[in-house]
Design an enzyme around this catalytic site. Structure first.
Site, mmCIF file in Angstrom:
data_model
loop_
_atom_site.group_PDB
_atom_site.id
_atom_site.type_symbol
_atom_site.label_atom_id
_atom_site.label_comp_id
_atom_site.label_asym_id
_atom_site.label_seq_id
_atom_site.Cartn_x
_atom_site.Cartn_y
_atom_site.Cartn_z
ATOM 1 C CG ASP A 104 38.876 8.174 0.785
ATOM 2 O OD1 ASP A 104 37.716 8.635 0.701
ATOM 3 O OD2 ASP A 104 39.830 8.854 1.192
ATOM 4 C CB ALA A 134 45.711 8.458 5.462
ATOM 5 C CB CYS A 135 41.035 7.841 4.484
ATOM 6 S SG CYS A 135 41.773 9.134 3.442
ATOM 7 C CB VAL A 136 41.157 3.163 7.282
ATOM 8 C CG1 VAL A 136 40.672 2.153 8.318
ATOM 9 C CG2 VAL A 136 40.662 2.782 5.897
#
Length: 206
Positions: free
Chosen positions: A17, A114-116
């Site tokens: 992302d 979040a994504c990490v």
């Protein structure tokens, strides 16, 4: 001799992302610094021949494509788009990472909270040794970014920086096959250290 260090033969680089729509929300780091660090990391991956996997999310509705400057650094890498926040729960992304054959993962991306974190914690739980490149990750606030790093570290995930990754992979400036590429990255992105390397090349004669 076996060393507990990153090596060009044992790690893969994962970008998750790295998109402008998410960078708008980053408050943990100057956005241009974050982008420059990510580009330096991408170029490091290329110089040392690391497998690179990139994934994006919500490209059509909010986040946009992978940031163009980063994409230009790795034009041969096509980002895998997905819908869920946790890239490890996406079958295509997870399989692409597995197919690298590497058990050490270098992770960079947004958002740290979040994504990490979700990718790093999930991959670590499945037996991967995960290294989060903290200065190539962006969080919503400095506090929440740091808390996310702390949570991952408490789960056994290693914290590192792009310059440590480069120096750890190079380790010996007489390694001529990567010398010019590694040095060029440091000179471009390494601040005072890079200025010093350029000075020594131009002014100090052997």
């Amino acid at each position: 001799m076996s060393l507990p260090l990153l090596d060009r033969t044992n790690c893969a680089l994962i970008f998750v992302d790295q998109q402008a729509g998410l960078a708008f929300g980053v408050g943990s780091e100057d956005r241009q610094v974050l982008l420059n660090n990510s580009i330096a990391l991408a170029k490091t991956g290329k110089v040392f021949g690391l497998p690179i996997v990139a994934s994006t999310s919500a490209t059509k509705v909010y986040s946009g494509p992978m940031m163009p400057a980063l994409q230009r650094a790795i034009p041969e890498v096509a980002a895998i788009d997905r819908r869920n926040m946790n890239a490890w729960e996406d079958d295509t992304v997870r399989e692409a990472i597995i197919q690298t054959g590497r058990k050490k993962l270098l992770v960079s991306g947004m958002l740290t909270e979040a994504c990490v974190s979700f990718l790093a914690l999930s991959a670590a739980n499945d037996g991967y040794e995960v290294f989060v490149v903290g200065d190539a990750c962006g969080g919503l606030t400095l506090r929440s970014h740091e808390l996310a790093l702390t949570r991952m570290q408490s789960a056994g995930i290693h914290m590192t920086s792009w310059i440590q990754v480069l120096l750890e992979l190079q380790r010996d400036w007489t390694r001529h096959d990567t010398y010019d590429g590694a040095r060029a990255i440091v000179e471009e992105f390494g601040g005072g250290y890079g200025i010093g390397l350029a000075y020594s090349r131009d002014m100090i004669k052997p």
